[in-house]
Design an enzyme around this catalytic site. Structure first.
Site, PDB file in Angstrom:
ATOM      1  N   CYS A   1      35.604  36.319  46.422  1.00 46.48           N
ATOM      2  CA  CYS A   1      36.088  35.546  45.279  1.00 46.48           C
ATOM      3  C   CYS A   1      37.592  35.745  45.098  1.00 46.48           C
ATOM      4  CB  CYS A   1      35.327  35.922  44.009  1.00 46.48           C
ATOM      5  SG  CYS A   1      35.872  37.442  43.229  1.00 46.48           S
ATOM      6  N   GLU A   2      38.236  34.670  44.694  1.00 47.33           N
ATOM      7  CA  GLU A   2      39.694  34.716  44.563  1.00 47.33           C
ATOM      8  C   GLU A   2      40.143  35.514  43.339  1.00 47.33           C
ATOM      9  OE1 GLU A   2      40.791  30.614  44.474  1.00 47.33           O
ATOM     10  OE2 GLU A   2      40.338  30.373  42.341  1.00 47.33           O
ATOM     11  N   HIS A   3      39.223  35.798  42.435  1.00 49.77           N
ATOM     12  CA  HIS A   3      39.608  36.542  41.231  1.00 49.77           C
ATOM     13  C   HIS A   3      39.699  38.043  41.468  1.00 49.77           C
ATOM     14  CE1 HIS A   3      37.736  32.958  38.934  1.00 49.77           C
ATOM     15  NE2 HIS A   3      39.008  32.753  39.182  1.00 49.77           N
ATOM     16  N   HIS A   4      38.830  38.564  42.340  1.00 44.28           N
ATOM     17  CA  HIS A   4      38.758  40.014  42.532  1.00 44.28           C
ATOM     18  C   HIS A   4      38.875  40.437  43.998  1.00 44.28           C
ATOM     19  CE1 HIS A   4      36.390  38.990  38.880  1.00 44.28           C
ATOM     20  NE2 HIS A   4      36.993  40.053  38.376  1.00 44.28           N
TER      21      HIS A   4
ATOM     22  N   GLN B   1      32.997  30.147  44.182  1.00 44.78           N
ATOM     23  CA  GLN B   1      31.829  29.526  44.812  1.00 44.78           C
ATOM     24  C   GLN B   1      31.776  28.019  44.557  1.00 44.78           C
ATOM     25  OE1 GLN B   1      28.081  31.646  44.261  1.00 44.78           O
ATOM     26  NE2 GLN B   1      26.949  29.742  44.428  1.00 44.78           N
TER      27      GLN B   1
ATOM     28  N   HIS C   1      27.255  38.065  43.502  1.00 39.69           N
ATOM     29  CA  HIS C   1      28.672  38.408  43.475  1.00 39.69           C
ATOM     30  C   HIS C   1      28.870  39.879  43.138  1.00 39.69           C
ATOM     31  CE1 HIS C   1      30.438  34.213  43.438  1.00 39.69           C
ATOM     32  NE2 HIS C   1      29.134  34.019  43.460  1.00 39.69           N
TER      33      HIS C   1
ATOM     34  N   CYS D   1      31.459  41.259  42.126  1.00 38.47           N
ATOM     35  CA  CYS D   1      32.244  41.472  40.900  1.00 38.47           C
ATOM     36  C   CYS D   1      31.344  41.461  39.658  1.00 38.47           C
ATOM     37  CB  CYS D   1      33.403  40.481  40.775  1.00 38.47           C
ATOM     38  SG  CYS D   1      32.962  38.756  40.919  1.00 38.47           S
TER      39      CYS D   1
HETATM   40 ZN    ZN Z   1      35.091  37.791  41.216  1.00 35.41          ZN
END
Ligand code: ZN
Length: 206
Positions: free
Chosen positions: A93-96, A134, A162, A164
């Site tokens: 994921c691009e956030h974490h 996603q 996920h 995260c």
């Molecule tokens: Zn994430």
């Protein structure tokens, strides 16, 4: 490139840092954690991390649309749904930059042309090896097949867990995220969408 909505390829970025700079960034992270990047156990870690990132994210240097360059028209009148189920998926994921893993199901209704099944799995893999969420991964796969193969419709459904979700305070390690993207007949006609959803079943990823 056909994926205008997809992540930017590095070629769009004229200042790609060098491998040395990437390794130095890993050293900085290790020192920021409070460790000593020069101790023997960590001496080769930056090199390994850079190599591992290179492999996990090699999708930035691959062109998913090119996988559809070779198609077949001689299908003896075949005109039903083509479905590749349970394509193993591992992305980040691009956030974490945390992994999310699961399965992708990809189907299309041919408009004369078909493509080798391995190509569908390759398209999933190339997009998975880039940072995104996603939702965008699902849409990118669907839109790439729709524009490259021009079938009567495309259906993509991804179920993934996920990491995260485990790391953060929500702590829901078993939660499964489901996303789907439909074009053409799968978007417009209940019977085709139902056909796809019945065929893939509701099993969650192992
Ligand atoms: Zn994430």
């Amino acid at each position: 490139m056909t994926n205008a909505s997809g992540p930017k390829l590095h070629s769009a970025n004229p200042v790609r840092p060098s491998r040395d700079e990437a390794e130095q960034a890993v050293r900085t992270l290790l020192a920021w954690l409070g460790d000593d990047p020069s101790r023997p156990g960590l001496a080769n870690t930056p090199k390994r991390v850079a190599a591992s990132f290179e492999e996990r994210f090699r999708g930035y240097h691959e062109d998913p649309a090119a996988e559809l360059a070779r198609t077949y028209e001689d299908v003896s009148g075949y005109a039903d749904m083509v479905l590749l189920r349970d394509i193993r998926l591992e992305s980040y994921c691009e956030h974490h930059i945390a992994p999310f893993t699961g399965v992708a199901h990809v189907a299309y209704l041919p408009n004369r042309r078909v493509v080798g099944l391995s190509k569908l799995a390759r398209i999933v893999d190339i997009f998975a090896r880039r940072l995104q969420v996603q939702e965008s991964l699902t849409a990118q796969i669907g839109e790439t097949i729709q524009s490259g193969l021009e079938p009567l419709g495309v259906a993509v459904l991804i179920r993934a867990t996920h990491q995260c979700m485990t790391l953060s305070e929500v702590n829901q390690p078993g939660a499964v995220m489901e996303t789907s993207h439909f074009t053409g007949v799968f978007r417009d006609e209940d019977r085709w969408r139902r056909r796809f959803l019945d065929a893939i079943g509701s099993a969650t990823p192992a």
